[in-house]
Design an enzyme around this catalytic site. Structure first.
Site, PDB file in Angstrom:
ATOM      1  N   LYS A  92       0.823  -1.220   0.000  1.00 53.68           N
ATOM      2  CA  LYS A  92       0.000   0.000   0.000  1.00 53.68           C
ATOM      3  C   LYS A  92       0.857   1.270   0.000  1.00 53.68           C
ATOM      4  O   LYS A  92       0.356   2.348  -0.320  1.00 53.68           O
ATOM      5  CB  LYS A  92      -0.973   0.010   1.181  1.00 53.68           C
ATOM      6  N   ASP A  93       2.156   1.160   0.360  1.00 54.07           N
ATOM      7  CA  ASP A  93       3.044   2.324   0.348  1.00 54.07           C
ATOM      8  C   ASP A  93       3.599   2.630  -1.040  1.00 54.07           C
ATOM      9  O   ASP A  93       4.185   3.702  -1.251  1.00 54.07           O
ATOM     10  CB  ASP A  93       4.224   2.116   1.301  1.00 54.07           C
ATOM     11  N   ARG A 143      -8.838   8.134   4.192  1.00 53.24           N
ATOM     12  CA  ARG A 143      -9.750   7.076   3.764  1.00 53.24           C
ATOM     13  C   ARG A 143     -10.541   6.530   4.956  1.00 53.24           C
ATOM     14  O   ARG A 143     -11.770   6.396   4.890  1.00 53.24           O
ATOM     15  CB  ARG A 143      -8.944   5.946   3.093  1.00 53.24           C
ATOM     16  N   ARG A 144      -9.830   6.208   6.031  1.00 51.50           N
ATOM     17  CA  ARG A 144     -10.515   5.677   7.219  1.00 51.50           C
ATOM     18  C   ARG A 144     -11.452   6.725   7.819  1.00 51.50           C
ATOM     19  O   ARG A 144     -12.601   6.434   8.133  1.00 51.50           O
ATOM     20  CB  ARG A 144      -9.479   5.242   8.264  1.00 51.50           C
ATOM     21  N   ARG A 161       0.337  10.071  14.261  1.00 49.75           N
ATOM     22  CA  ARG A 161       1.443   9.641  13.403  1.00 49.75           C
ATOM     23  C   ARG A 161       2.423   8.792  14.190  1.00 49.75           C
ATOM     24  O   ARG A 161       2.394   8.731  15.405  1.00 49.75           O
ATOM     25  CB  ARG A 161       2.188  10.870  12.837  1.00 49.75           C
ATOM     26  N   ARG A 167       2.410   4.682  17.938  1.00 54.31           N
ATOM     27  CA  ARG A 167       0.978   4.983  18.022  1.00 54.31           C
ATOM     28  C   ARG A 167       0.314   4.242  19.190  1.00 54.31           C
ATOM     29  O   ARG A 167      -0.541   4.806  19.880  1.00 54.31           O
ATOM     30  CB  ARG A 167       0.284   4.659  16.692  1.00 54.31           C
ATOM     31  N   CYS A 255      -2.540   9.050  -1.277  1.00 53.17           N
ATOM     32  CA  CYS A 255      -2.866   9.129   0.152  1.00 53.17           C
ATOM     33  C   CYS A 255      -3.499  10.474   0.518  1.00 53.17           C
ATOM     34  O   CYS A 255      -3.976  10.653   1.622  1.00 53.17           O
ATOM     35  CB  CYS A 255      -1.619   8.877   0.997  1.00 53.17           C
TER      36      CYS A 255
END
Length: 359
Positions: A92-93, A143-144, A161, A167, A255
């Protein structure tokens, strides 16, 4: 660097693997190194950790930095300079268009691609639906946030972040957040399944393109390394991720805009659901399409493509997977994106991008 000799006196090849320095990145890279060592015991593997732009900038939301290759650029520079032979990423990166000269030589079997809720210990037993009004949920993903704001309007979403360890520490050590949202795959790979309070199903939150899959990026012309890593490809994951990446590439998303997907391969049918959202989730477009793939690959009836840097589909080289199936997956993703574009997807994303830039 001189190549070491094995016990039989033969000179073994040294393969250098580039990775980010975080604990999760190292776990992911070690798992791939172990697979390669099992397949090629004569090869000596050397792992080289690096710090990327995304690892350094921790006080700004990812969507605000504006750099497409936040977690990949430094690794690709090392690959370009022949300082490493391959690099391991979370798929996904990786942008849907790779820099010239690079390709994704392997996509491994996908871990659970869904998002997970990790609650503050004092909220044990709760879900997003049952958390009190104005509970603060930490996520760095537009997105979330876009999907969950619409689904759970009583919650307040704020940026958080840092790597997984950071986190979780921010969640546990203070009372700034009632919960945070993380990829289930990362938590599972870290061995932290017990922290998962809730897996978000597609009706609550669809996932990011490529989420849960690991990718091996190599120099496109390095056919020896390409051939070596190609055995790591997982067919179903490759086809699903080609469709997802084609969807995102056609939308020209990244993103900095809320784009989400859900894919499934079942009985030679590849299903792809894709959606775009406004920042607050109030405006959205969502559709599902499917494509028919060939019957199960029996091997004898398949003609393999030669490993060739020119044969790429959304940055993926998968010579041992039936080419027409890859083409069908790519067309599915592009076609779904074009359907959403015809219904106003680009306008929704353009407004989302402008609002995000203005924040």
């Amino acid at each position: 660097m001189s190549a070491p000799e094995d016990v039989s006196g033969k000179v073994s090849r040294v393969i250098r693997i580039g990775t980010r320095k975080s604990q999760l990145a190292r776990i992911q890279t070690d798992s791939i190194a172990a697979k390669l060592k099992e397949l090629y015991p004569e090869v000596t593997l050397e792992i080289i950790g690096m710090t990327t732009t995304g690892d350094k900038i921790l006080d700004t939301a990812l969507s605000k930095i504006g750099e497409k290759s936040l977690f990949t650029k430094e690794l690709e520079t090392a690959l370009e300079k022949n300082e490493v032979d391959l690099v391991v990423h979370s798929l996904k990166d990786l942008p849907t268009s790779l820099p010239p000269g690079f390709t994704i030589g392997a996509i491994l079997k996908r871990e659970n691609p869904h998002d997970a809720v990790v609650l503050h210990p004092q909220n044990a037993g709760q879900t997003l639906a049952t958390l009190p009004q104005n509970s603060v949920i930490g996520t760095s993903s537009l997105r979330r946030a876009a999907q969950l704001k619409k689904r759970f309007p009583h919650l307040d979403f704020k940026d958080i972040r840092g790597n997984l360890n950071t986190r979780l520490k921010k969640l546990d050590d203070k009372e700034d957040y009632s919960a945070i949202i993380l990829a289930a795959a990362g938590l599972k790979r870290m061995g932290w399944d017990a922290r998962i309070s809730q897996i978000l199903e597609p009706e609550d939150c669809m996932y990011a393109v490529g989420q849960g899959a690991l990718a091996v990026e190599v120099r496109a012309r390095d056919t020896e390394i390409l051939e070596m890593v190609s055995v790591l490809h997982h067919k179903d994951t490759v086809l699903r991720c080609i469709a997802e990446r084609a969807f995102l590439r056609t939308l020209e998303g990244g993103c900095s805009v809320p784009v989400a997907v859900h894919s499934e391969l079942k009985d030679s049918q590849l299903y792809l659901t894709g959606a775009v959202y406004s920042l607050d989730g109030s405006d959205s477009l969502k559709e599902t399409m499917q494509a028919t793939l060939s019957a199960v690959n029996t091997g004898a009836e398949r003609v393999e493509e030669r490993v060739d840097e020119q044969v790429q589909r959304v940055g993926v080289t998968a010579a041992k997977i039936w080419g027409p199936d890859q083409d069908s997956a790519e067309r599915l993703g592009s076609g779904l994106a074009e359907l959403l574009i015809s219904r106003g997807a680009r306008e929704i994303l353009a407004v989302a991008r402008q609002l995000n830039d203005a924040r």
